[in-house]
Design a protein around this motif. Structure first.
Motif, PDB file in Angstrom:
ATOM      1  N   TYR A   7       1.444  -0.960  -0.347  1.00 54.69           N
ATOM      2  CA  TYR A   7      -0.306   0.208   0.421  1.00 54.69           C
ATOM      3  C   TYR A   7       0.829   1.549  -0.337  1.00 54.69           C
ATOM      4  N   GLU A   8       2.010   1.565   0.862  1.00 50.83           N
ATOM      5  CA  GLU A   8       2.885   2.312   0.723  1.00 50.83           C
ATOM      6  C   GLU A   8       3.120   2.491  -0.224  1.00 50.83           C
ATOM      7  N   THR A   9       3.700   1.578  -1.755  1.00 50.86           N
ATOM      8  CA  THR A   9       4.653   1.532  -2.408  1.00 50.86           C
ATOM      9  C   THR A   9       3.286   1.792  -3.668  1.00 50.86           C
ATOM     10  N   LEU A  10       2.114   1.750  -3.679  1.00 53.60           N
ATOM     11  CA  LEU A  10       1.600   2.707  -4.516  1.00 53.60           C
ATOM     12  C   LEU A  10       0.890   4.098  -4.490  1.00 53.60           C
ATOM     13  N   ARG A  11       0.919   4.352  -2.841  1.00 49.74           N
ATOM     14  CA  ARG A  11       0.490   5.203  -2.828  1.00 49.74           C
ATOM     15  C   ARG A  11       1.457   6.455  -3.724  1.00 49.74           C
ATOM     16  N   LEU A  12       3.033   6.225  -2.863  1.00 52.49           N
ATOM     17  CA  LEU A  12       3.738   7.331  -3.833  1.00 52.49           C
ATOM     18  C   LEU A  12       3.787   6.811  -4.804  1.00 52.49           C
ATOM     19  N   ILE A  13       4.035   6.294  -5.523  1.00 50.52           N
ATOM     20  CA  ILE A  13       3.860   6.288  -7.237  1.00 50.52           C
ATOM     21  C   ILE A  13       2.346   6.998  -7.726  1.00 50.52           C
ATOM     22  N   TRP A  14       1.319   6.946  -6.753  1.00 48.45           N
ATOM     23  CA  TRP A  14       0.121   7.416  -7.285  1.00 48.45           C
ATOM     24  C   TRP A  14       0.560   9.099  -6.700  1.00 48.45           C
ATOM     25  N   TRP A  15       1.264   9.344  -5.956  1.00 46.07           N
ATOM     26  CA  TRP A  15       2.286  10.961  -5.770  1.00 46.07           C
ATOM     27  C   TRP A  15       2.342  11.178  -6.193  1.00 46.07           C
ATOM     28  N   ALA A  16       3.648   9.945  -7.230  1.00 47.06           N
ATOM     29  CA  ALA A  16       4.823  10.523  -8.425  1.00 47.06           C
ATOM     30  C   ALA A  16       3.500  10.804  -9.854  1.00 47.06           C
ATOM     31  N   LEU A  17       2.949   9.637  -9.978  1.00 41.84           N
ATOM     32  CA  LEU A  17       2.794  10.394 -11.185  1.00 41.84           C
ATOM     33  C   LEU A  17       1.163  11.285 -11.057  1.00 41.84           C
ATOM     34  N   ILE A  18       0.563  11.926 -10.344  1.00 45.24           N
ATOM     35  CA  ILE A  18      -0.002  13.410  -9.985  1.00 45.24           C
ATOM     36  C   ILE A  18       0.653  13.881 -10.864  1.00 45.24           C
ATOM     37  N   ALA A 236       2.499  16.083  13.729  1.00 49.57           N
ATOM     38  CA  ALA A 236       3.316  15.480  15.184  1.00 49.57           C
ATOM     39  C   ALA A 236       3.753  14.287  15.246  1.00 49.57           C
ATOM     40  N   GLU A 237       3.606  13.520  14.901  1.00 53.29           N
ATOM     41  CA  GLU A 237       3.293  12.182  15.395  1.00 53.29           C
ATOM     42  C   GLU A 237       3.477  10.574  14.272  1.00 53.29           C
ATOM     43  N   VAL A 238       4.243   9.925  14.706  1.00 51.31           N
ATOM     44  CA  VAL A 238       4.365   8.430  14.051  1.00 51.31           C
ATOM     45  C   VAL A 238       2.905   7.952  13.198  1.00 51.31           C
ATOM     46  N   VAL A 239       3.542   8.558  11.357  1.00 53.01           N
ATOM     47  CA  VAL A 239       1.944   8.165  10.652  1.00 53.01           C
ATOM     48  C   VAL A 239       2.173   6.173   9.873  1.00 53.01           C
ATOM     49  N   ASP A 240       0.756   5.522  10.220  1.00 53.62           N
ATOM     50  CA  ASP A 240       0.898   4.600   9.291  1.00 53.62           C
ATOM     51  C   ASP A 240       1.141   4.843   7.896  1.00 53.62           C
ATOM     52  N   THR A 241       1.656   4.888   7.103  1.00 58.52           N
ATOM     53  CA  THR A 241       2.295   4.015   5.471  1.00 58.52           C
ATOM     54  C   THR A 241       1.784   3.805   4.780  1.00 58.52           C
ATOM     55  N   GLY A 242       0.617   2.626   5.364  1.00 54.69           N
ATOM     56  CA  GLY A 242       0.774   1.620   4.909  1.00 54.69           C
ATOM     57  C   GLY A 242      -0.744   1.257   5.804  1.00 54.69           C
ATOM     58  N   GLY A 243      -1.165   2.203   6.253  1.00 57.12           N
ATOM     59  CA  GLY A 243      -2.600   2.205   7.076  1.00 57.12           C
ATOM     60  C   GLY A 243      -3.918   2.775   5.689  1.00 57.12           C
ATOM     61  N   PRO A 244      -5.001   2.791   7.159  1.00 57.92           N
ATOM     62  CA  PRO A 244      -6.276   3.120   6.106  1.00 57.92           C
ATOM     63  C   PRO A 244      -6.460   4.513   6.027  1.00 57.92           C
ATOM     64  N   SER A 245      -7.027   4.653   4.719  1.00 55.38           N
ATOM     65  CA  SER A 245      -6.787   5.952   4.410  1.00 55.38           C
ATOM     66  C   SER A 245      -8.506   6.692   5.424  1.00 55.38           C
ATOM     67  N   ASN A 333      -3.505   9.904   4.170  1.00 52.89           N
ATOM     68  CA  ASN A 333      -4.392   8.785   4.356  1.00 52.89           C
ATOM     69  C   ASN A 333      -5.972   9.393   4.234  1.00 52.89           C
ATOM     70  N   ALA A 334      -5.555   9.813   3.009  1.00 59.94           N
ATOM     71  CA  ALA A 334      -6.414  10.459   1.431  1.00 59.94           C
ATOM     72  C   ALA A 334      -6.681  10.087   0.162  1.00 59.94           C
ATOM     73  N   SER A 335      -6.006   8.573   0.220  1.00 53.78           N
ATOM     74  CA  SER A 335      -5.957   8.240  -0.591  1.00 53.78           C
ATOM     75  C   SER A 335      -6.824   6.916  -1.063  1.00 53.78           C
ATOM     76  N   SER A 336      -7.553   6.280  -1.988  1.00 57.03           N
ATOM     77  CA  SER A 336      -8.155   5.460  -2.370  1.00 57.03           C
ATOM     78  C   SER A 336      -7.781   4.486  -1.724  1.00 57.03           C
ATOM     79  N   SER A 337      -8.716   2.974  -1.972  1.00 55.22           N
ATOM     80  CA  SER A 337      -7.661   1.925  -1.666  1.00 55.22           C
ATOM     81  C   SER A 337      -6.909   0.758  -1.713  1.00 55.22           C
ATOM     82  N   HIS A 338      -5.999   0.214  -1.749  1.00 52.48           N
ATOM     83  CA  HIS A 338      -5.380  -0.377  -1.688  1.00 52.48           C
ATOM     84  C   HIS A 338      -5.123  -1.607  -3.631  1.00 52.48           C
TER      85      HIS A 338
END
Length: 382
Positions: A7-18, A236-245, A333-338
């Motif tokens: 999930y984390e990698t896909l979020r990063l890929i889509w951030w780059a694609l945008i 302000a706190e550690v983020v779960d980069t592969g967690g739910p949106s 925290n704002a992406s679509s599902s995995h």
């Protein structure tokens, strides 16, 4: 079903694609907007105006598709961002869409009748259709850096507390002027490449050089404002980069100067602002030396560097909130599902190379300089 990418990698890929789609829009439709914003200044009569208009006649429709692709990608990959930005900035988006609708109508109708008054009105419509989107896009980016005035309640319902006039702050206006200068320089480089030698090409180079110089100064001023103007947000706190949106799962806070933190932590990112400053200089030198391809490459580097600087400085934020930083929307925290991100990525991998190949072929086939004699002899031109 286990997917090949986490999930984390896909979020990063889509951030780059945008980012790629936004840069693609600015690089292609950007010179259309810049050329039309220059129309009243570089063309003094109907023949000269037709020359300018026909430099983009073969490509403007295809270039505008990048805007649709960008909006569609945001809707599919970052639904929270789409919902908040397109509803909160509704009136600003309406101005942009009205201008973008006005532009193709003007292209199609301005030469349908020979009366000077008729053509003059449509020429001003083309000018508005080029200037307004360039300005509003820049103002929107400035507001994203400042933070949008929205908040989310416990049920993730959006409450936007801003207004259209509230979008026009000193920093957002500076961003808008930077956008105009950047795209006008890009449009001038395109006109210099596409027009045969003559007075219109000379004026395009002259105004483009001024715009390139302005882009350099405004980008440097914007960087100083970001550094010392009290802008910035951080987690302000550690983020779960592969967690739910869910924007409520990690808290963000306002942090003046935080937009520069990524450059201090990841030194390779400094390449983006360097390109943002180097590109306008190359464009200016190219226009002054009548090296038209160099000028266009310089303005393209400026577009790439300036937009990349914004995206890299804000990461992982996409749309921070100025009135409730805890409601800020980020890559995590704002992406679509995995599964949605993966299916969309497969579609992009298949179709984006086809789009790029066709676009490259179309530009190659339709490239060539436009001259007065060609306008006189070809009744199919605008």
């Amino acid at each position: 079903m286990a997917l090949p990418l986490d999930y984390e990698t896909l979020r990063l890929i889509w951030w780059a694609l945008i980012g790629v789609l936004l840069i693609g829009f600015a690089l292609t439709d950007g010179f259309d907007l810049g050329a039309m914003a220059l129309l009243p200044f570089v063309a003094r009569n109907d023949l000269e105006r037709r020359m300018v208009i026909n430099t983009v006649s073969a490509t403007w429709e295809g270039n505008q598709v990048w805007f649709i692709l960008g909006g569609g990608a945001i809707f599919a990959a970052w639904p929270y961002v789409y919902a908040v930005s397109f509803s909160g900035f509704y009136l600003a988006m309406f101005l942009v869409l009205a201008a973008l609708i006005l532009r193709p109508v003007a292209f199609k109708y301005r030469s349908k009748r020979p009366e000077p008054a008729w053509r003059a009105r449509w020429d001003w419509a083309l000018f508005v259709g080029g200037l307004v989107p360039a300005l509003v896009f820049g103002v929107a980016v400035g507001n994203v850096l400042i933070g949008a005035p929205f908040r989310l309640d416990g049920d993730l319902r959006t409450f936007y507390e801003g207004s259209l006039l509230g979008l026009f702050t000193p920093f957002s206006l500076l961003s808008g002027l930077l956008s105009v200068a950047m795209l006008v320089a890009h449009g001038a480089g395109w006109l210099a490449m596409k027009l045969e030698p003559g007075p219109v090409q000379f004026r395009a180079r002259r105004y483009g050089a001024v715009a390139a110089g302005a882009a350099f100064v405004l980008f440097a001023a914007g960087g100083a404002y970001v550094a010392w103007g009290g802008l910035g947000f951080r987690m302000a706190e550690v983020v779960d980069t592969g967690g739910p949106s869910n924007p409520h799962l990690a808290r963000a806070v306002a942090a003046p100067g935080a937009w520069l933190a990524n450059f201090a932590e990841h030194h390779w990112m400094i390449a983006a602002p360097v390109l943002g400053l180097f590109g306008p200089v190359v464009s200016l030198v190219g226009l002054r030396m009548r090296r038209d391809l160099l000028a266009f490459c310089g303005s393209s580097l400026a577009v790439l560097g300036i937009i990349a600087t914004v995206g890299l400085s804000m990461f992982p934020f996409i749309l921070p909130s100025s009135i409730d930083p805890a409601s800020s929307l980020t890559v995590w925290n704002a992406s679509s599902s995995h599964l949605t991100l993966f299916i969309m990525l497969v579609v992009v991998v298949v179709f984006l190379p086809i789009v790029l190949a066709y676009t490259t072929w179309a530009y190659r086939v339709m490239f060539g300089r436009i001259g007065a004699e060609e306008i006189r002899l070809n009744p199919d031109m605008y």
